[in-house]
Design an enzyme around this catalytic site. Structure first.
Site, PDB file in Angstrom:
ATOM      1  N   HIS A  81      72.108  21.961  22.459  1.00  0.00           N
ATOM      2  CA  HIS A  81      71.764  20.691  23.095  1.00  0.00           C
ATOM      3  C   HIS A  81      70.349  20.757  23.640  1.00  0.00           C
ATOM      4  O   HIS A  81      69.888  21.801  24.079  1.00  0.00           O
ATOM      5  CB  HIS A  81      72.755  20.340  24.222  1.00  0.00           C
ATOM      6  CG  HIS A  81      73.011  21.447  25.180  1.00  0.00           C
ATOM      7  ND1 HIS A  81      73.846  22.502  24.902  1.00  0.00           N
ATOM      8  CD2 HIS A  81      72.516  21.691  26.420  1.00  0.00           C
ATOM      9  CE1 HIS A  81      73.880  23.340  25.916  1.00  0.00           C
ATOM     10  NE2 HIS A  81      73.064  22.876  26.856  1.00  0.00           N
ATOM     11  N   ASN A 104      68.118  25.691  26.454  1.00  0.00           N
ATOM     12  CA  ASN A 104      68.531  27.002  26.948  1.00  0.00           C
ATOM     13  C   ASN A 104      69.296  27.740  25.862  1.00  0.00           C
ATOM     14  O   ASN A 104      70.096  27.136  25.146  1.00  0.00           O
ATOM     15  CB  ASN A 104      69.428  26.841  28.182  1.00  0.00           C
ATOM     16  CG  ASN A 104      68.686  26.246  29.361  1.00  0.00           C
ATOM     17  OD1 ASN A 104      67.517  26.536  29.573  1.00  0.00           O
ATOM     18  ND2 ASN A 104      69.361  25.395  30.118  1.00  0.00           N
TER      19      ASN A 104
HETATM   20  P1  5GP Z   1      73.238  24.553  29.507  1.00  0.00           P
HETATM   21  O1  5GP Z   1      73.453  25.222  30.820  1.00  0.00           O
HETATM   22  O2  5GP Z   1      74.177  25.098  28.458  1.00  0.00           O
HETATM   23  O3  5GP Z   1      71.814  24.529  29.041  1.00  0.00           O
HETATM   24  O4  5GP Z   1      73.592  23.022  29.725  1.00  0.00           O
HETATM   25  C1  5GP Z   1      74.893  22.546  29.730  1.00  0.00           C
HETATM   26  C2  5GP Z   1      74.855  21.223  30.455  1.00  0.00           C
HETATM   27  O5  5GP Z   1      76.050  20.534  30.148  1.00  0.00           O
HETATM   28  C3  5GP Z   1      74.779  21.355  31.969  1.00  0.00           C
HETATM   29  O6  5GP Z   1      73.624  20.673  32.431  1.00  0.00           O
HETATM   30  C4  5GP Z   1      76.067  20.713  32.457  1.00  0.00           C
HETATM   31  O7  5GP Z   1      75.895  19.975  33.634  1.00  0.00           O
HETATM   32  C5  5GP Z   1      76.460  19.833  31.293  1.00  0.00           C
HETATM   33  N1  5GP Z   1      77.884  19.641  31.140  1.00  0.00           N
HETATM   34  C6  5GP Z   1      78.865  20.583  31.230  1.00  0.00           C
HETATM   35  N2  5GP Z   1      80.067  20.034  31.016  1.00  0.00           N
HETATM   36  C7  5GP Z   1      79.845  18.710  30.788  1.00  0.00           C
HETATM   37  C8  5GP Z   1      80.716  17.620  30.507  1.00  0.00           C
HETATM   38  O8  5GP Z   1      81.942  17.734  30.418  1.00  0.00           O
HETATM   39  N3  5GP Z   1      80.134  16.405  30.331  1.00  0.00           N
HETATM   40  C9  5GP Z   1      78.777  16.232  30.417  1.00  0.00           C
HETATM   41  N4  5GP Z   1      78.312  14.998  30.230  1.00  0.00           N
HETATM   42  N5  5GP Z   1      77.931  17.244  30.675  1.00  0.00           N
HETATM   43  C10 5GP Z   1      78.462  18.458  30.861  1.00  0.00           C
END
Ligand code: 5GP
Ligand code: ZN
Length: 120
Positions: free
Chosen positions: A106, A93
């Site tokens: 990520h 994303n």
């Molecule tokens: P994005 O929305 O930026 O593509 O994905 C971010 C991801 O990071 C989400 O799926 C969310 O659940 C995960 N995430 C957010 N904070 C943390 C955290 O403190 N630890 C872990 N393991 N995942 C996290």
């Protein structure tokens, strides 16, 4: 100095804090350049995030093709070790419209169930 060994962190970034063990996480695998952790809010039985150890905000900020290669090579390794033999989803994303909520690059690897397409 080898850039992969230079600790480039953003003090306000939650993933940088995870990389530095300031915040606990469930680590799947790591090497000099990347770390893979289990997502805290999994969208499937398997939901793993692969991140570069050096802070990079998103895919448009990557200057290092080798880094990108290393990150994506992890996808196959993890799919194998997690036994995602029936397939899985790989997602990156970017920005507000892409649904990025953590501004540290990520790759999501989601699997263990049949996933719908297209996304919302
Ligand atoms: P994005 O929305 O930026 O593509 O994905 C971010 C991801 O990071 C989400 O799926 C969310 O659940 C995960 N995430 C957010 N904070 C943390 C955290 O403190 N630890 C872990 N393991 N995942 C996290
Ligand atoms: Zn970061």
């Amino acid at each position: 100095m080898d850039p992969s060994k230079t600790a480039a962190r953003d003090a306000n970034c939650i993933f940088c804090k995870i990389i530095d063990r300031q915040i606990p996480s469930n680590i799947v695998t790591e090497d000099e350049t990347c770390i893979a952790i289990r997502d805290v809010n999994p969208q499937g039985p398997i939901h793993i995030l692969i991140l570069p150890k050096n802070h990079v905000a998103n895919i448009t900020e990557v200057k290092d093709a080798q880094l990108l290669g290393s990150l994506f090579m992890k996808v196959g390794e993890i799919a194998k070790s997690e036994k995602l033999d029936h397939g899985f989803r790989t997602v990156v994303n970017t920005g507000e419209h892409g649904g990025q909520t953590v501004d540290h690059l990520h790759i999501h690897v989601i699997g263990g169930r049949h996933l719908e397409w297209p996304p919302g």
